[in-house]
Write a protein that holds these residues in place. Structure first.
Motif, PDB file in Angstrom:
ATOM      1  N   ASP A 180      38.672  35.061  49.028  1.00  0.00           N
ATOM      2  CA  ASP A 180      40.080  34.975  48.642  1.00  0.00           C
ATOM      3  C   ASP A 180      40.266  35.285  47.159  1.00  0.00           C
ATOM      4  O   ASP A 180      41.216  35.977  46.767  1.00  0.00           O
ATOM      5  N   SER A 181      39.339  34.795  46.316  1.00  0.00           N
ATOM      6  CA  SER A 181      39.443  35.057  44.871  1.00  0.00           C
ATOM      7  C   SER A 181      39.255  36.541  44.563  1.00  0.00           C
ATOM      8  O   SER A 181      40.019  37.129  43.792  1.00  0.00           O
ATOM      9  N   GLU A 182      38.250  37.154  45.172  1.00  0.00           N
ATOM     10  CA  GLU A 182      38.011  38.567  44.899  1.00  0.00           C
ATOM     11  C   GLU A 182      39.100  39.448  45.518  1.00  0.00           C
ATOM     12  O   GLU A 182      39.396  40.523  44.992  1.00  0.00           O
TER      13      GLU A 182
ATOM     14  N   ASP B 117      29.035  31.262  42.784  1.00  0.00           N
ATOM     15  CA  ASP B 117      30.104  32.031  42.135  1.00  0.00           C
ATOM     16  C   ASP B 117      29.598  33.284  41.442  1.00  0.00           C
ATOM     17  O   ASP B 117      30.401  34.039  40.878  1.00  0.00           O
TER      18      ASP B 117
ATOM     19  N   LYS C  81      36.304  30.855  49.778  1.00  0.00           N
ATOM     20  CA  LYS C  81      36.928  30.832  48.451  1.00  0.00           C
ATOM     21  C   LYS C  81      36.592  32.088  47.658  1.00  0.00           C
ATOM     22  O   LYS C  81      37.455  32.644  46.966  1.00  0.00           O
ATOM     23  N   ARG C  82      35.334  32.537  47.752  1.00  0.00           N
ATOM     24  CA  ARG C  82      34.952  33.742  47.017  1.00  0.00           C
ATOM     25  C   ARG C  82      35.720  34.958  47.507  1.00  0.00           C
ATOM     26  O   ARG C  82      36.199  35.781  46.713  1.00  0.00           O
TER      27      ARG C  82
ATOM     28  N   SER D 254      32.462  27.935  50.657  1.00  0.00           N
ATOM     29  CA  SER D 254      32.324  28.682  49.398  1.00  0.00           C
ATOM     30  C   SER D 254      32.551  30.167  49.606  1.00  0.00           C
ATOM     31  O   SER D 254      33.150  30.843  48.759  1.00  0.00           O
TER      32      SER D 254
ATOM     33  N   ALA E 215      42.319  38.619  45.630  1.00  0.00           N
ATOM     34  CA  ALA E 215      43.435  38.574  44.675  1.00  0.00           C
ATOM     35  C   ALA E 215      43.143  39.422  43.443  1.00  0.00           C
ATOM     36  O   ALA E 215      44.024  40.139  42.940  1.00  0.00           O
ATOM     37  N   ALA E 216      41.888  39.378  42.938  1.00  0.00           N
ATOM     38  CA  ALA E 216      41.534  40.204  41.783  1.00  0.00           C
ATOM     39  C   ALA E 216      41.579  41.687  42.135  1.00  0.00           C
ATOM     40  O   ALA E 216      41.979  42.526  41.313  1.00  0.00           O
TER      41      ALA E 216
END
Length: 454
Positions: free
Chosen positions: A287-289, A248, A284-285, A281, A291-292
């Protein structure tokens, strides 16, 4: 950069804000909240403003009425000191007699008597030798000035960590090898098979100079080819363990490189399971970045930071991202609104550079164009004409006629030649490889027998 300017209130919008323009300008330049407008102000009033100038425009931090200068009033200087009577005030006049007449006045006792207040003040004064010495340095004046209202500072983003793998699996593989194979394995880890060939050539050249027989390079290359998959897997496992421990926090590029290398390095069940965990992993990283990134892009548009939004749009975490139509329309409108006739040339250059690498570069049209643009503005538009065709067309520039500037090719560095009469400097080669022992050399692999027709 903050400075003071005179602005004129042009209209009350009725929603808690006023429009303003610089005093003497032709059109409004921005909007200011009503809580900064002094009470009793009306349309047409000229106020003194503390304004912040940045890449995204002008932000009004404070407004105050302009104080009118006093008229028809003589300037006076107030004297601060102990009270004195009118008869003890010192007057001066020109004296014709000079020193002789002044000495006569002293003899006659014409000097005015001192008051009690003066005697007491002089009695309390310390002797001249005990007085503190005067200094020419004056204390700095601390003028109280209302600081301009700054924009809310965004918390700085933490820099992603770079991947720093250990050498646990790599060292374990080297420890398991026979001593005569370790130099070969180190060359494979340093530069793969070409490094082994270079070390063999260097060793044979040295042996030839000493008159010794050459070593069998084919056997060493066969050992290197045999060790290569095992060494690459061990090296990848060290990188994979380090990436999984800080999945992460590490840079997304490092995580992608480990996942891509798993296709050729994962050869057993353990490494395949580790590769699958890293792929999950990574998803997920991303997709998270993503959205941010979309949230930061929308926040920049909401706050009117068009240049920031354009630069963000050109760096999505997920390659090939297509913005939603609503967000694309907002970004196009913000970019076009930043290109106005009264904007300076350097502002046009900054906005055009941000537009040229954004996904909306083909649809941006300037809000207004100066009737007589300056040469530096035309040059800035001509520089990005091929990437912003509608902006170029607004200035009458044909994008197809403008030559596209390409990055210069990087030529291979030339080898430095030694001067005449001086020996050439040789780069130190890798350490020599020991000749393989007879008992450890693998047998020469022969070609498989041809299948008979029976």
């Amino acid at each position: 950069m903050s400075r003071r300017i005179d602005v004129e209130l042009t209209s009350d919008r009725g929603d808690g804000s006023w429009t303003w323009r610089a005093a003497g300008a032709r059109e409004p330049r921005g909007v200011v909240p009503s809580d900064l407008v002094p009470s009793g102000a009306k349309v047409g009033d000229v106020l003194r403003a503390d304004a912040d100038f940045d890449l995204d425009g002008v932000t009004i931090a404070a407004l105050a009425p302009i104080q009118e200068k006093r008229r028809n009033e003589a300037e006076r200087i107030e004297i601060i000191g102990p009270p004195r009577r009118d008869d003890v005030l010192v007057t001066s006049s020109l004296v014709k007699g000079g020193r002789a007449e002044r000495s006569d006045r002293r003899e006659r006792g014409d000097r005015p008597p001192r008051s009690e207040g003066d005697r007491g003040a002089r009695a309390d004064r310390p002797p001249r030798s005990d007085r503190p010495a005067r200094t020419s340095e004056r204390p700095a004046r601390t003028a109280e000035r209302r600081p301009p209202r700054a924009r809310p500072e965004e918390p700085p983003k933490p820099k992603p960590k770079r991947l720093r793998p250990a050498r646990v699996h790599r060292s374990a593989v080297l420890e398991e090898l026979p001593p005569e194979h370790r130099p070969i394995a180190e060359q494979v880890l340093a530069g793969d098979i070409p490094a082994v060939r270079q070390a063999i050539e260097k060793e044979n050249d040295d042996r030839k100079g000493r008159g010794e027989p050459a070593i069998n390079g084919d056997q060493l290359l066969a050992i290197a080819e045999k060790l290569r998959p095992r060494l690459r897997t061990a090296e990848w496992r060290d990188r994979a363990d380090a990436a999984l421990a800080a999945v992460d926090e590490i840079d997304l590029r490092d995580l992608r490189s480990v996942v891509v290398a798993a296709d050729s390095a994962a050869r057993d069940d353990d490494t395949r399971a580790l590769a699958a965990q890293l792929r999950e992993s990574l998803t997920k990283r991303v997709d998270s970045e993503q959205a941010a990134w979309l949230s930061e892009l929308s926040a920049a548009l909401d706050s009117g930071r068009a240049v920031r939004a354009l630069r963000l749009s050109s760096r999505p975490p997920k390659a090939g991202t297509i913005l939603e139509p609503a967000l694309t329309a907002r970004l196009t409108e913000a970019a076009g609104s930043s290109l106005t006739a009264d904007a300076p040339a350097d502002r046009w250059s900054v906005v055009l550079e941000a537009i040229a690498f954004s996904p909306v570069r083909l649809t941006v049209t300037p809000a207004s164009v100066p009737p007589e643009p300056r040469p530096e503005l035309v040059e800035a538009v001509r520089k990005f004409a091929g990437r912003v065709p509608k902006v170029a067309a607004a200035f009458g520039i044909d994008p197809s006629a403008e030559p596209q500037k390409r990055a210069p090719r990087k030529s291979a560095p030339r080898k430095a030649q030694a001067p005449t009469g001086a020996p050439a400097r040789r780069v130190p080669p890798p350490p020599p490889l020991p000749p393989p022992r007879a008992e450890s050399a693998p047998p020469t692999e022969s070609a498989p027998p041809a299948e008979s027709g029976e």
